[in-house]
Design a protein around this motif. Sequence first.
Motif, short mmCIF file in Angstrom:
data_model
loop_
_atom_site.label_atom_id
_atom_site.label_comp_id
_atom_site.label_asym_id
_atom_site.label_seq_id
_atom_site.Cartn_x
_atom_site.Cartn_y
_atom_site.Cartn_z
N GLN A 120 0.76 -1.29 0.17
CA GLN A 120 -0.25 0.02 -0.06
C GLN A 120 0.99 1.20 0.05
O GLN A 120 1.34 1.66 0.93
CB GLN A 120 -0.95 0.04 1.22
CG GLN A 120 -2.05 0.98 1.21
CD GLN A 120 -3.02 0.86 2.36
OE1 GLN A 120 -2.40 0.84 3.66
NE2 GLN A 120 -4.11 1.08 2.39
N GLU A 121 1.28 1.73 -1.08
CA GLU A 121 2.11 3.07 -1.42
C GLU A 121 1.27 4.31 -1.30
O GLU A 121 0.33 4.46 -1.83
CB GLU A 121 2.79 2.77 -2.58
CG GLU A 121 3.78 1.54 -2.75
CD GLU A 121 4.62 1.50 -3.96
OE1 GLU A 121 4.35 2.24 -4.90
OE2 GLU A 121 5.24 0.41 -4.15
N PHE A 122 2.16 5.01 -0.67
CA PHE A 122 1.21 6.29 -0.54
C PHE A 122 2.59 7.27 -0.24
O PHE A 122 3.68 7.21 0.11
CB PHE A 122 0.36 6.40 0.54
CG PHE A 122 0.94 5.95 2.07
CD1 PHE A 122 1.06 7.06 2.98
CD2 PHE A 122 1.09 4.70 2.28
CE1 PHE A 122 1.49 6.72 4.30
CE2 PHE A 122 1.63 4.41 3.40
CZ PHE A 122 1.70 5.45 4.75
N THR A 123 1.96 8.74 -0.37
CA THR A 123 2.81 9.96 -0.08
C THR A 123 2.34 10.64 1.18
O THR A 123 1.31 10.81 1.31
CB THR A 123 2.86 10.82 -1.32
OG1 THR A 123 3.18 10.10 -2.48
CG2 THR A 123 3.77 11.80 -0.94
N PHE A 124 3.13 11.03 1.99
CA PHE A 124 3.04 11.85 3.02
C PHE A 124 4.23 12.88 3.19
O PHE A 124 5.27 12.48 3.26
CB PHE A 124 2.88 10.95 4.34
CG PHE A 124 2.69 11.74 5.62
CD1 PHE A 124 1.16 12.14 5.79
CD2 PHE A 124 3.57 12.30 6.41
CE1 PHE A 124 0.94 12.82 6.95
CE2 PHE A 124 3.15 13.08 7.48
CZ PHE A 124 1.80 13.41 7.94
N ASP A 125 3.82 14.21 3.27
CA ASP A 125 4.86 15.18 3.53
C ASP A 125 6.08 15.10 2.25
O ASP A 125 7.10 15.07 2.48
CB ASP A 125 5.53 15.10 4.83
CG ASP A 125 6.29 16.23 5.29
OD1 ASP A 125 6.01 17.28 4.55
OD2 ASP A 125 7.30 16.34 6.03
N SER A 126 5.52 14.71 1.09
CA SER A 126 6.41 14.61 -0.14
C SER A 126 7.23 13.44 0.03
O SER A 126 8.21 13.46 -0.73
CB SER A 126 7.20 15.75 -0.31
OG SER A 126 6.18 16.91 -0.45
N LYS A 127 7.01 12.64 0.90
CA LYS A 127 7.87 11.29 0.99
C LYS A 127 6.93 10.02 0.69
O LYS A 127 5.93 9.80 0.90
CB LYS A 127 8.51 11.19 2.35
CG LYS A 127 9.36 12.44 2.74
CD LYS A 127 10.11 11.98 4.14
CE LYS A 127 10.92 13.23 4.33
NZ LYS A 127 11.97 13.68 3.65
N MET A 128 7.56 9.13 -0.13
CA MET A 128 6.85 7.83 -0.41
C MET A 128 7.22 7.08 0.64
O MET A 128 8.24 6.75 1.19
CB MET A 128 7.84 7.14 -1.71
CG MET A 128 7.30 8.08 -3.01
SD MET A 128 5.45 7.89 -3.47
CE MET A 128 5.03 6.05 -3.16
N LEU A 129 5.88 6.43 1.32
CA LEU A 129 5.84 5.32 2.21
C LEU A 129 5.22 4.00 1.68
O LEU A 129 4.45 4.15 0.68
CB LEU A 129 5.25 5.92 3.41
CG LEU A 129 5.93 6.95 4.23
CD1 LEU A 129 5.96 8.47 3.64
CD2 LEU A 129 5.34 6.92 5.79
N ALA A 130 5.15 3.03 2.27
CA ALA A 130 4.67 1.83 2.05
C ALA A 130 4.36 0.89 3.34
O ALA A 130 5.12 0.62 3.86
CB ALA A 130 5.47 1.15 1.02
N ASN A 131 3.00 0.40 3.27
CA ASN A 131 2.62 -0.66 4.18
C ASN A 131 2.89 -1.87 3.39
O ASN A 131 2.53 -1.71 2.37
CB ASN A 131 1.13 -0.23 4.63
CG ASN A 131 1.04 0.99 5.60
OD1 ASN A 131 1.74 1.57 6.21
ND2 ASN A 131 -0.26 1.50 5.37
N VAL A 132 3.22 -2.70 4.17
CA VAL A 132 3.35 -4.17 3.40
C VAL A 132 2.20 -4.88 4.26
O VAL A 132 2.24 -5.21 5.38
CB VAL A 132 4.55 -4.82 3.76
CG1 VAL A 132 4.85 -6.05 2.81
CG2 VAL A 132 5.72 -3.65 2.93
N ILE A 133 1.64 -5.53 3.31
CA ILE A 133 0.45 -6.54 3.83
C ILE A 133 0.35 -7.94 3.57
O ILE A 133 0.49 -8.22 2.37
CB ILE A 133 -1.04 -5.67 3.36
CG1 ILE A 133 -0.95 -4.47 3.65
CG2 ILE A 133 -2.38 -6.74 3.90
CD1 ILE A 133 -1.98 -3.62 3.02
N GLY A 134 0.38 -8.94 4.34
CA GLY A 134 0.44 -10.22 3.98
C GLY A 134 -0.93 -10.85 4.32
O GLY A 134 -1.40 -10.54 5.27
#
Length: 174
Positions: free
Chosen positions: A53-67
């Motif tokens: 689950q990739e998303f941007t916060f404060d101009s930074k790319m983040l990712a939650n990983v879901i199994g």
Amino acid sequence: SEQENMFDANAALDHIEQQLSFGPRIPSTKGSEPAQAYIQNELENNGWLVDRQEFTFDSKMLANVIGKSSQSTPDLLIGTHYDTREFSDEETDAEKYYLPVPGANDGASGTAVLLELSRILDPSHLNIWFVFFDGEDQGFINNWEWSVGAQYFVDNAPVYPDKVVIVDMVADKQ
């Protein structure tokens, strides 16, 4: 065998050490990507379906990983975070205050528990999701809130589980 279905504390410790080898896992930095890949590979090797689950916060790319054991609405979601703090703002030694937190306990221990659970639990007989959140531990740093990844997950979740367990800071010196 029954031994294969038991939680292996040494394997969990190995997961912690592997995460520490990536360096600080500050969101959108060089330590974060190998941590995400490691989590994804471990889940896939243990037979779980993996979504990012990739998303941007404060101009930074983040990712939650879901199994996921399946694409069905989970009966249980077990979550943790893998990110670490950018600096050690609770450190009493002024020389260490601006060093990044290594995150052996705060970040890596919960991740290690979930990865070990993903090894011993059979996804074909369960309806569980493991969620590894990014951006959880940056509160009060650069005006970030706490739990950015979990908030994004909740705001964008296609389904909601019946039960949720969050695992964090579960290691000790032994």
